[in-house]
Design a protein around this motif. Structure first.
Motif, short mmCIF file in Angstrom:
data_model
loop_
_atom_site.label_atom_id
_atom_site.label_comp_id
_atom_site.label_asym_id
_atom_site.label_seq_id
_atom_site.Cartn_x
_atom_site.Cartn_y
_atom_site.Cartn_z
N VAL A 216 -14.39 -36.66 5.85
CA VAL A 216 -15.27 -37.83 5.86
C VAL A 216 -15.10 -38.51 7.20
O VAL A 216 -13.97 -38.69 7.68
N GLY A 217 -16.22 -38.88 7.80
CA GLY A 217 -16.08 -39.57 9.08
C GLY A 217 -17.42 -39.86 9.72
O GLY A 217 -18.47 -39.50 9.18
N LYS A 218 -17.35 -40.53 10.88
CA LYS A 218 -18.57 -40.79 11.63
C LYS A 218 -19.05 -39.48 12.24
O LYS A 218 -18.22 -38.59 12.52
N PRO A 219 -20.36 -39.35 12.49
CA PRO A 219 -20.89 -38.08 12.98
C PRO A 219 -20.13 -37.53 14.19
O PRO A 219 -19.73 -36.37 14.20
N LEU A 220 -19.88 -38.36 15.20
CA LEU A 220 -19.24 -37.84 16.40
C LEU A 220 -17.76 -37.53 16.18
O LEU A 220 -17.21 -36.64 16.83
N ASP A 221 -17.13 -38.24 15.24
CA ASP A 221 -15.74 -37.91 14.91
C ASP A 221 -15.66 -36.50 14.32
O ASP A 221 -14.74 -35.73 14.63
N LEU A 222 -16.62 -36.19 13.46
CA LEU A 222 -16.64 -34.86 12.86
C LEU A 222 -16.91 -33.79 13.90
O LEU A 222 -16.37 -32.69 13.85
N TYR A 223 -17.76 -34.14 14.86
CA TYR A 223 -18.11 -33.18 15.91
C TYR A 223 -16.93 -32.98 16.86
O TYR A 223 -16.58 -31.86 17.21
N ASN A 224 -16.28 -34.10 17.23
CA ASN A 224 -15.21 -34.01 18.23
C ASN A 224 -13.87 -33.61 17.64
O ASN A 224 -13.09 -32.92 18.28
N ARG A 225 -13.62 -34.06 16.41
CA ARG A 225 -12.31 -33.80 15.83
C ARG A 225 -12.44 -33.24 14.41
O ARG A 225 -12.06 -33.90 13.42
N VAL A 348 -13.88 -22.35 30.11
CA VAL A 348 -13.89 -23.45 29.14
C VAL A 348 -12.97 -24.57 29.61
O VAL A 348 -12.02 -24.32 30.37
N ASP A 349 -13.28 -25.78 29.12
CA ASP A 349 -12.38 -26.91 29.36
C ASP A 349 -11.43 -26.97 28.17
O ASP A 349 -11.87 -27.23 27.05
N PRO A 350 -10.12 -26.71 28.36
CA PRO A 350 -9.19 -26.68 27.22
C PRO A 350 -9.23 -27.97 26.40
O PRO A 350 -9.00 -27.94 25.18
N ALA A 351 -9.56 -29.08 27.03
CA ALA A 351 -9.59 -30.35 26.29
C ALA A 351 -10.68 -30.36 25.23
O ALA A 351 -10.63 -31.13 24.27
N LEU A 352 -11.68 -29.50 25.39
CA LEU A 352 -12.78 -29.47 24.43
C LEU A 352 -12.64 -28.30 23.44
O LEU A 352 -13.56 -28.03 22.69
N CYS A 353 -11.50 -27.63 23.51
CA CYS A 353 -11.32 -26.48 22.61
C CYS A 353 -10.51 -26.89 21.38
O CYS A 353 -9.82 -27.91 21.37
N HIS A 354 -10.62 -26.09 20.34
CA HIS A 354 -9.98 -26.41 19.06
C HIS A 354 -9.11 -25.23 18.64
O HIS A 354 -9.38 -24.09 19.01
N LEU A 355 -8.09 -25.55 17.84
CA LEU A 355 -7.22 -24.49 17.36
C LEU A 355 -6.95 -24.72 15.88
O LEU A 355 -6.70 -25.86 15.45
N PHE A 356 -7.04 -23.66 15.09
CA PHE A 356 -6.86 -23.77 13.64
C PHE A 356 -5.78 -22.81 13.20
O PHE A 356 -5.66 -21.70 13.74
N ASN A 357 -5.00 -23.24 12.21
CA ASN A 357 -3.93 -22.37 11.72
C ASN A 357 -4.48 -21.36 10.71
O ASN A 357 -5.70 -21.32 10.46
N ALA A 358 -3.58 -20.58 10.14
CA ALA A 358 -4.02 -19.50 9.25
C ALA A 358 -4.76 -20.04 8.03
O ALA A 358 -5.60 -19.36 7.43
N GLU A 359 -4.47 -21.29 7.63
CA GLU A 359 -5.17 -21.90 6.47
C GLU A 359 -6.49 -22.53 6.89
O GLU A 359 -7.20 -23.10 6.06
N GLY A 360 -6.81 -22.47 8.16
CA GLY A 360 -8.07 -23.04 8.64
C GLY A 360 -7.99 -24.51 8.98
O GLY A 360 -9.02 -25.13 9.26
N LEU A 361 -6.80 -25.08 8.94
CA LEU A 361 -6.66 -26.51 9.27
C LEU A 361 -6.49 -26.71 10.77
O LEU A 361 -5.83 -25.89 11.44
N ALA A 362 -7.08 -27.78 11.28
CA ALA A 362 -6.99 -28.04 12.72
C ALA A 362 -5.54 -28.35 13.10
O ALA A 362 -4.83 -29.05 12.36
N ILE A 363 -5.12 -27.81 14.24
CA ILE A 363 -3.76 -28.07 14.71
C ILE A 363 -3.83 -29.22 15.71
O ILE A 363 -4.51 -29.11 16.74
N ALA A 364 -3.19 -30.31 15.32
CA ALA A 364 -3.20 -31.48 16.20
C ALA A 364 -2.35 -31.18 17.42
O ALA A 364 -1.25 -30.63 17.30
#
Lengths: 365, 316
Positions: A216-225, A348-364
């Motif tokens: 749940v979140g604001k549109p850009l929060d969901l897009y960015n994070r 790519v700009d690493p700051a704009l990349c995402h990483l997910f663990n084996a369960e599919g959760l975003a890695i902070a």
């Protein structure tokens, strides 16, 4: 007169099947909330539970703090716009708009005033005497919204109201609905499977999957994070690229970023990662619009072969394959001269990349 | 493509090729189609149109099956209109029967269809069971059974006796006999019920949901949504059932043993027609009666269609 909605561990069960699996959600007064998700995720069921058209199997629904589970739909202070519009085909537009008020026992002159006011807002006053079959899709949609407006509800519920319209009209109605929300200021809940509608209209997006809230979140929060790989893939168009990755060497100490192995390339991730991730199968995510072709900016992602090019004028969309055979989508601003089979270097700009663990959760980071 | 293409000509043969006539061409082109149509064409011309036109002619004669028909002009029709009390009795009975049985049957059929439409377990089985009387209803066997049920010492009176009531002889009392036939007709509600059920299934559920949100009661939903949206089906059932009711014959024939009694109380129009034709062999007169029934049914149907534009709602 805006209204809050609170869902506490709400469940919908059809026998052994749980279509809604214990949802907690809070909607603030006057908020435009969009439920979005793929077909069968339970978004319409959840909306119908709020409307009172589906029984709530477990949990509580509170409207302005008052428990509404057993309250009849007509007493919840809601109005609903259906995907099919649900206009009464044998009644004129005027009668369609007046039906709810007549049912409530409103006086004739009050009905007339409210119907004409709603018709004016929606610019349907010139065809009040027509039957729905004599109206276009967009006009029918307006009548359906008008029927909701005349009731002066506390909450508007929209169940995929634009999905029967053509693309151009959909864009137009999207704008009109947003304007209507600003004008009326009511709490609105809008269900759609179209993430563009969600992104453009919502104050708050609720992403659903298999009867559960993914984020749940604001549109850009969901897009960015995005909180997980599902949300990352669902929000944004074209969807985010995913590549298998693993931690290469050390996880990175303070001031020194970790290095990932992505698509056969060592990629400096720029951020430190938990050492516990070593050896775990990770997923690297990057949005198509965050990849650049050539140049010096960012870090090298790999050399790829162009499989297909779409020239959209303002943008160029490339479908490319990596050495390992993974397909990626790349969106470049402007027009780019590139042909099928050509080899290009992606960065790519690493700051704009995402990483997910084996369960599919975003890695902070 | 070629600029020197020659016009199509008949094949030049030495055998004197004769082009077939128009009918011949049509037959040679569509022959198999007409061959398949033949059974129907024979049936239509030989068993429907032929006898119908023949009866129209006979209605202007005094034909009695024995002597050749003599042309009597409008005499049969004049007698029917001016000097036939039995015709008036038959009209009275038939119109009363139509006026009672059709609305009652349609209301009952709609009520059962609405009950079924609420979604009950085992619906296909119930649907079949409830449809059964419609299949059997107009048969002689059921009419005989009905006579037994409603006789003075029949099952109905037997059941009434348990509650301390002494019922009359429903079929031999002129005050009740026609109503017994109305009940028999209503019992055959299966066919309109199935059509109503199909019509109810066509009404989109979200119209009811929209009305539910508006706070409409079940009664209001029925009057303002169900009934108006069902009018095409109501119209169809109304026309078909009314025509059927005008033509009803078997139940009255069996229950009154062909007399139309007691005291003409079950003298259906078709039963009177039958008596004139096959009891008194007044074929000319019976033919005139038959054509009057055709005119009545046609007028009624035309009126129904003309009025439909004011009360039947067609979507899209």
């Amino acid at each position: 007169m805006s209204t809050s909605i609170q869902l506490n561990k709400v469940v919908k069960a059809y026998g052994p099947l749980r279509a809604i699996k214990g949802i907690d959600l809070s909607i603030e007064p006057g908020e435009f909330t969009v439920f979005v998700g793929p077909s069968g995720c339970g978004k319409s069921t959840l909306l119908r539970m709020i409307a009172g058209l589906e029984e709530i199997s477990d949990g509580d629904l509170l409207i302005d703090g008052e428990r509404m589970n057993e309250v009849a739909p007509s007493r919840r202070g809601i109005a609903m716009v259906f995907q099919s519009y649900a206009l009464y085909p044998h009644m004129s537009v005027y009668k369609n708009l007046a039906f709810g008020l007549e049912t409530m026992g409103a006086k004739k002159d009050e009905i007339d005033r409210k119907v004409r006011h709603a018709a004016e807002i929606l610019k349907i006053d010139s065809y009040l005497q027509r039957r729905p079959k004599a109206l276009s899709g967009g006009q029918r949609q307006r009548v359906a919204i008008g029927r909701a407006i005349v009731r002066e509800p506390r909450i508007f519920l929209f169940d995929e109201p634009l999905s029967n319209l053509d693309a151009e009209l959909r864009v137009q109605m999207r704008v009109e609905l947003s304007r209507l929300h600003q004008q009326l200021g009511n709490t609105m809940i809008y269900v759609t499977h179209d993430q563009v509608e969600a992104m453009t209209m919502a104050d708050k997006i609720v992403v659903l999957r298999d009867g559960q809230v993914m984020q749940v979140g604001k549109p850009l929060d969901l897009y960015n994070r995005p909180a997980n790989q599902f949300v990352a893939g669902f929000i944004g168009s074209p969807k985010m690229n995913f590549l298998p990755a693993k931690l290469a060497g050390n996880a990175g100490a303070a001031g020194e970023g970790a290095t990932l192995e992505v698509a056969g390339t060592s990629l400096p991730f720029g951020r430190a990662l938990p050492p516990a991730l070593a050896g775990e199968a990770l997923t690297f995510g990057v949005r198509p619009e965050h990849i650049t072709v050539g140049g010096e900016a960012g870090v090298f992602l790999g050399e790829v072969e162009v499989q297909l090019v779409e020239h959209l004028g303002g943008q160029t969309v490339l479908y490319v394959s990596t050495k390992g055979g993974e397909m990626l989508t790349v969106v470049i601003d402007g027009q780019m001269r590139v042909t099928h089979g050509e080899k290009v270097a992606l960065r790519v700009d690493p700051a704009l990349c995402h990483l997910f663990n084996a369960e599919g959760l975003a890695i902070a980071a | 493509m070629s600029s020197a293409s020659s016009p199509v000509t008949a094949p030049a043969s030495g055998r004197g090729y004769a082009p077939p006539g128009r009918l011949g061409r049509i037959l040679s082109r569509n022959g198999p189609g007409y061959l398949f149509l033949l059974p129907w064409l024979i049936g239509f011309f030989g068993l429907t149109l032929g006898p119908a036109l023949s009866s129209l002619y006979l209605s202007f004669t005094d034909y009695d099956l024995i002597q050749a028909p003599n042309w009597v002009g409008l005499a049969n029709y004049v007698r029917i209109a001016t000097a036939d009390p039995k015709f008036n009795a038959a009209m009275h009975v038939t119109f009363l029967y139509v006026a009672l049985s059709v609305p009652l049957k349609l209301m009952f059929a709609l009520a059962v269809a609405m009950a079924f439409n609420r979604g009950i377990a085992g619906l296909p089985l119930y649907r079949a069971i409830f449809y059964l009387p419609s299949l059997l209803g107009s048969s002689v066997a059921i009419a005989v059974l009905w006579r037994q049920l409603f006789a003075a010492d029949g099952l109905v009176n037997g059941m009434l006796a348990w509650f301390g009531f002494q019922g009359p002889s429903w079929i031999s009392n002129p005050h009740y006999s026609l109503y017994t036939l109305v009940v028999l007709s209503v019992w055959q509600f299966g066919s309109p019920m199935i059509i109503f059920l199909a019509g109810l299934r066509q009404i989109p559920g979200d119209l009811y949901e929209a009305a539910e949100i508006d706070g409409a009661s079940n009664w209001r939903k029925f009057w303002r949504i169900t009934l108006p949206l069902l009018t095409p089906v109501i119209f169809f059932n109304f026309v078909v059932q009314t025509i059927d009711a005008f033509k009803a014959f078997t139940p009255a024939f069996i229950i009154s043993e062909g007399t139309g009694g007691p005291i003409n109380s079950t003298l259906f129009y078709t039963l009177y027609l039958y008596q004139e034709a096959f009891g008194f062999f007044r074929m000319g007169y019976a033919s005139a009666l038959a054509w009057i029934l055709v005119i009545i049914i046609s007028l009624f149907t035309a009126f129904a269609f003309l009025s439909s534009r004011y009360w039947v709602h067609y979507d899209e």
